[in-house]
Design an enzyme around this catalytic site. Structure first.
Site, PDB file in Angstrom:
ATOM      1  N   LYS A  91      56.423  35.600  25.990  1.00  0.00           N
ATOM      2  CA  LYS A  91      55.000  35.249  25.916  1.00  0.00           C
ATOM      3  C   LYS A  91      54.775  34.402  24.670  1.00  0.00           C
ATOM      4  O   LYS A  91      55.498  34.529  23.682  1.00  0.00           O
ATOM      5  CB  LYS A  91      54.161  36.539  25.810  1.00  0.00           C
ATOM      6  CG  LYS A  91      52.725  36.384  26.206  1.00  0.00           C
ATOM      7  CD  LYS A  91      52.508  36.648  27.687  1.00  0.00           C
ATOM      8  CE  LYS A  91      51.067  36.455  28.064  1.00  0.00           C
ATOM      9  NZ  LYS A  91      50.789  36.788  29.446  1.00  0.00           N
ATOM     10  N   GLY A 198      34.549  42.095  36.933  1.00  0.00           N
ATOM     11  CA  GLY A 198      34.981  40.711  36.735  1.00  0.00           C
ATOM     12  C   GLY A 198      35.205  40.017  38.059  1.00  0.00           C
ATOM     13  O   GLY A 198      35.973  40.498  38.909  1.00  0.00           O
ATOM     14  N   GLY A 200      35.975  36.523  38.210  1.00  0.00           N
ATOM     15  CA  GLY A 200      36.417  35.183  37.804  1.00  0.00           C
ATOM     16  C   GLY A 200      37.444  34.647  38.792  1.00  0.00           C
ATOM     17  O   GLY A 200      37.301  34.833  40.006  1.00  0.00           O
ATOM     18  N   VAL A 202      40.637  35.460  39.575  1.00  0.00           N
ATOM     19  CA  VAL A 202      41.295  36.437  40.446  1.00  0.00           C
ATOM     20  C   VAL A 202      40.260  37.314  41.152  1.00  0.00           C
ATOM     21  O   VAL A 202      40.320  37.496  42.377  1.00  0.00           O
ATOM     22  CB  VAL A 202      42.277  37.325  39.643  1.00  0.00           C
ATOM     23  CG1 VAL A 202      42.919  38.351  40.557  1.00  0.00           C
ATOM     24  CG2 VAL A 202      43.334  36.481  38.965  1.00  0.00           C
TER      25      VAL A 202
HETATM   26  P1  NAD Z   1      39.041  34.654  34.411  1.00  0.00           P
HETATM   27  O1  NAD Z   1      38.747  34.343  33.007  1.00  0.00           O
HETATM   28  O2  NAD Z   1      39.036  33.561  35.416  1.00  0.00           O
HETATM   29  O3  NAD Z   1      38.066  35.786  34.946  1.00  0.00           O
HETATM   30  C1  NAD Z   1      37.689  36.892  34.182  1.00  0.00           C
HETATM   31  C2  NAD Z   1      36.245  37.187  34.518  1.00  0.00           C
HETATM   32  O4  NAD Z   1      35.862  38.362  33.847  1.00  0.00           O
HETATM   33  C3  NAD Z   1      35.290  36.073  34.077  1.00  0.00           C
HETATM   34  O5  NAD Z   1      34.431  35.745  35.136  1.00  0.00           O
HETATM   35  C4  NAD Z   1      34.539  36.701  32.897  1.00  0.00           C
HETATM   36  O6  NAD Z   1      33.217  36.212  32.798  1.00  0.00           O
HETATM   37  C5  NAD Z   1      34.579  38.153  33.267  1.00  0.00           C
HETATM   38  N1  NAD Z   1      34.443  39.083  32.163  1.00  0.00           N
HETATM   39  C6  NAD Z   1      34.837  38.944  30.871  1.00  0.00           C
HETATM   40  N2  NAD Z   1      34.560  40.047  30.175  1.00  0.00           N
HETATM   41  C7  NAD Z   1      33.988  40.907  31.042  1.00  0.00           C
HETATM   42  C8  NAD Z   1      33.505  42.232  30.930  1.00  0.00           C
HETATM   43  N3  NAD Z   1      33.530  42.888  29.759  1.00  0.00           N
HETATM   44  N4  NAD Z   1      33.006  42.841  32.025  1.00  0.00           N
HETATM   45  C9  NAD Z   1      32.966  42.183  33.204  1.00  0.00           C
HETATM   46  N5  NAD Z   1      33.396  40.919  33.370  1.00  0.00           N
HETATM   47  C10 NAD Z   1      33.909  40.298  32.301  1.00  0.00           C
HETATM   48  O7  NAD Z   1      40.474  35.388  34.377  1.00  0.00           O
HETATM   49  P2  NAD Z   1      41.438  35.669  35.620  1.00  0.00           P
HETATM   50  O8  NAD Z   1      42.479  34.614  35.680  1.00  0.00           O
HETATM   51  O9  NAD Z   1      40.607  35.967  36.813  1.00  0.00           O
HETATM   52  O10 NAD Z   1      42.168  36.992  35.142  1.00  0.00           O
HETATM   53  C11 NAD Z   1      41.505  38.235  35.181  1.00  0.00           C
HETATM   54  C12 NAD Z   1      42.410  39.316  34.603  1.00  0.00           C
HETATM   55  O11 NAD Z   1      43.630  39.390  35.345  1.00  0.00           O
HETATM   56  C13 NAD Z   1      42.826  39.078  33.156  1.00  0.00           C
HETATM   57  O12 NAD Z   1      42.927  40.321  32.521  1.00  0.00           O
HETATM   58  C14 NAD Z   1      44.203  38.452  33.285  1.00  0.00           C
HETATM   59  O13 NAD Z   1      44.995  38.676  32.140  1.00  0.00           O
HETATM   60  C15 NAD Z   1      44.746  39.207  34.478  1.00  0.00           C
HETATM   61  N6  NAD Z   1      45.788  38.484  35.200  1.00  0.00           N
HETATM   62  C16 NAD Z   1      45.509  37.257  35.705  1.00  0.00           C
HETATM   63  C17 NAD Z   1      46.501  36.582  36.399  1.00  0.00           C
HETATM   64  C18 NAD Z   1      46.231  35.221  36.977  1.00  0.00           C
HETATM   65  O14 NAD Z   1      47.053  34.737  37.787  1.00  0.00           O
HETATM   66  N7  NAD Z   1      45.128  34.579  36.656  1.00  0.00           N
HETATM   67  C19 NAD Z   1      47.767  37.169  36.583  1.00  0.00           C
HETATM   68  C20 NAD Z   1      47.994  38.445  36.071  1.00  0.00           C
HETATM   69  C21 NAD Z   1      46.996  39.098  35.378  1.00  0.00           C
END
Ligand code: NAD
Length: 375
Positions: A91, A198, A200, A202
Site C-alpha cells: 500500500k 454510504g 458512493g 460502491v
Molecule cells: P466513495 O468515496 O465513492 O464513497 C463513500 C461514500 O460514503 C461517499 O458517498 C461519502 O459521502 C460517504 N460517506 C463518508 N463518510 C460517511 C459517513 N460517516 N456516513 C455515511 N456516509 C459517509 O468510496 P467507495 O469507493 O465507494 O468506497 C467505499 C468504501 O469501500 C471505502 O471504505 C473503501 O475503502 C472501501 N473499498 C472500496 C473499494 C473500491 O473498489 N472502490 C474496494 C475495496 C474497499
C-alpha cells in the site's frame, strides 16, 4: 518537469512499531522541494508482486501515516491471499498538503518516480486506486511509471479502469450467499430490508443491484446529492440521518463508507433493529480490529459478520487481472465471492473461531503454505 535528483527513497526500520507485522519493507519517499512525503509499505511478496492502492489524504503526523501504511499493507496481504490471487500485499499513503484535497500533477509525477525507485530496491510493488486517487490520475502517472495498475482500458472488453463496480458486484454476490446461509437456499432479496451506510461509488452500485432484486433500501450519506442521483434512475433509497442508520428496522447492514463504524455499541443497536447480516465494502469495519472484538460481539448477538477483506476483494481481483478479458474476470468475481465467503463460514463452524478470525487464519494459511512450498 520535476527535478528527480531531489527525490529520496529511504528504507525505514519499523520493527519496533506497534503495528509491525513482519513487513518486508517500508519506504519513506520524500521530495522537500515539493513538500512531498509518502510511505510505501510492502507487507509480503510471498504470493507474488505486492499490489494495493495509493491513498492520498491529510495525516496529522508522519507516524499516523506510517501506522496507516503498516495496517493497510498487511490488510492487502490478507485480502489478496483470501481472493486466491498470486499477489502480495502492499500500500502507499501520500500525505496530502493543506488545502490540496486532490493530488496535483506535480505530486503525481513525484509519486510515479517514487514508485520507480521503490521498485529498484529489491521488491516489486504496483500501486492502484484508493482514496482520492482516480482512474484519470493513474492514466496520468502511466506516462512516468509502469508500476501502477488500473489505468483506463481503450477496449471495454479488456480489464482496466476503476474497480468500484466490480467491488459492488462482489459484495452483492457474497451478500446473496449470506442470505442463503441465514434464510435458507433459494431466498432472494425480494422484500429484504437493507441499510446502506454510504452510497458512493460502491454503495451506489450495490444499491442499484439490490433494487433490481426487490430489496427495500434505507441509507445515509454525508452527500445528499448521492440520493438524488439514484432517485433519477428510479432507485429509491429512503434517507436517514447518519447516526440513525443503526436503528432502522433491517435484515442486512451494509457499511460502504468509512472504517471503524462497528463498535460494541453500534453492533447492539443493529441487533435491536433486527439485523441478521453485516456485509459491506468498507475496509476495517470493526472499531477494534485487533482480536476481532466486534466480529465476536456480532456473533454473540446472532449476526453473521461477512469479513470485509473477503467480500470486498472484487475490485482487487479486477485490478490484478488488468489486460485480461473483462467478462471472464467479471464472471470469476461473481463465482469466487460467494465461494470464498462459504469457505470462511465453514471454517468458522468447524473451528468455532469468529468469522473475522476464521478469515484471517485462512488467508495466513494460504501465505504460509506458499512460503513452505517456496522454501
Ligand atoms: P466513495 O468515496 O465513492 O464513497 C463513500 C461514500 O460514503 C461517499 O458517498 C461519502 O459521502 C460517504 N460517506 C463518508 N463518510 C460517511 C459517513 N460517516 N456516513 C455515511 N456516509 C459517509 O468510496 P467507495 O469507493 O465507494 O468506497 C467505499 C468504501 O469501500 C471505502 O471504505 C473503501 O475503502 C472501501 N473499498 C472500496 C473499494 C473500491 O473498489 N472502490 C474496494 C475495496 C474497499
Amino acid at each position: 518537469m520535476i527535478n528527480k535528483d531531489n527525490i529520496t527513497v529511504e528504507n525505514l526500520d519499523v520493527t519496533k512499531h506497534s503495528e509491525f507485522k513482519n513487513h518486508e519493507k517500508v519506504f519513506r519517499v520524500s521530495a522537500p522541494e515539493y513538500n512531498f512525503v509518502a510511505f510505501v509499505g510492502v507487507h509480503s511478496t510471498v504470493l507474488g508482486a505486492a499490489e494495493g492502492g495509493i491513498r492520498y489524504k491529510p495525516y496529522d503526523s508522519e507516524d499516523d501515516a506510517i501506522t496507516d501504511v503498516l495496517r493497510l499493507s498487511e490488510g492487502m496481504t490478507l485480502k489478496n491471499a483470501g481472493a486466491g490471487l498470486s499477489a502480495g500485499g502492499g500500500k502507499t499513503v501520500v500525505m496530502a498538503l493543506d488545502g490540496e484535497p486532490k493530488p496535483s500533477e506535480l505530486v503525481l509525477q513525484v509519486l510515479a518516480e517514487g514508485l520507480n525507485r521503490v521498485n529498484e530496491k529489491g521488491v516489486i510493488y504496483f500501486g492502484a486506486q484508493d482514496m482520492n486517487i482516480s482512474e484519470e490520475n493513474l492514466n496520468y502517472m502511466g506516462a512516468y511509471t509502469r508500476y501502477i495498475k488500473g489505468a483506463s482500458s481503450d477496449d471495454p472488453q479488456i480489464v482496466g479502469g476503476t474497480p468500484s463496480p466490480l467491488t459492488a458486484i462482489g459484495v452483492f454476490e457474497a451478500m446473496k450467499q449470506a442470505v442463503a446461509e441465514v434464510y435458507g437456499a433459494g431466498r432472494g432479496f425480494d422484500g429484504l430490508r437493507v441499510s446502506l451506510q454510504g452510497i458512493g461509488s460502491v454503495g451506489g452500485a450495490l444499491a442499484r443491484l439490490l433494487d433490481r432484486e426487490g430489496a427495500v433500501l434505507t441509507g445515509c450519506d454525508i452527500d445528499d446529492e448521492a440520493f438524488a442521483v439514484l432517485r433519477a434512475e428510479g432507485v429509491i433509497v429512503r434517507q436517514v440521518d447518519l447516526d440513525e442508520i443503526y436503528d432502522q428496522p433491517a435484515d442486512i447492514f451494509a457499511p460502504n463508507a468509512i472504517g471503524g463504524t462497528i463498535s460494541d455499541e453500534t453492533a447492539q443497536r443493529l441487533a435491536n433493529a433486527g439485523v441478521l447480516i453485516v456485509c459491506g465494502a468498507a475496509n476495517n469495519q470493526q472499531k477494534e480490529q485487533v482480536g476481532h472484538k466486534q466480529s465476536k460481539k456480532l456473533q454473540q448477538l446472532g449476526i453473521l459478520y461477512c469479513p470485509d477483506f473477503i467480500v470486498n476483494a472484487g475490485g482487487i481481483i479486477w485490478v490484478n487481472q488488468v489486460g485480461m478479458n473483462a467478462e471472464t474476470v467479471r464472471e470469476r468475481i461473481r463465482t469466487h465471492m460467494p465461494q470464498s465467503l462459504k469457505k470462511i463460514i465453514q471454517l468458522h463452524q468447524k473451528t468455532g473461531e469468529d468469522m473475522g478470525q476464521a478469515a484471517e487464519n485462512y488467508s495466513l494459511s494460504v501465505v504460509r503454505e506458499a512460503a513452505e512450498k517456496a522454501a
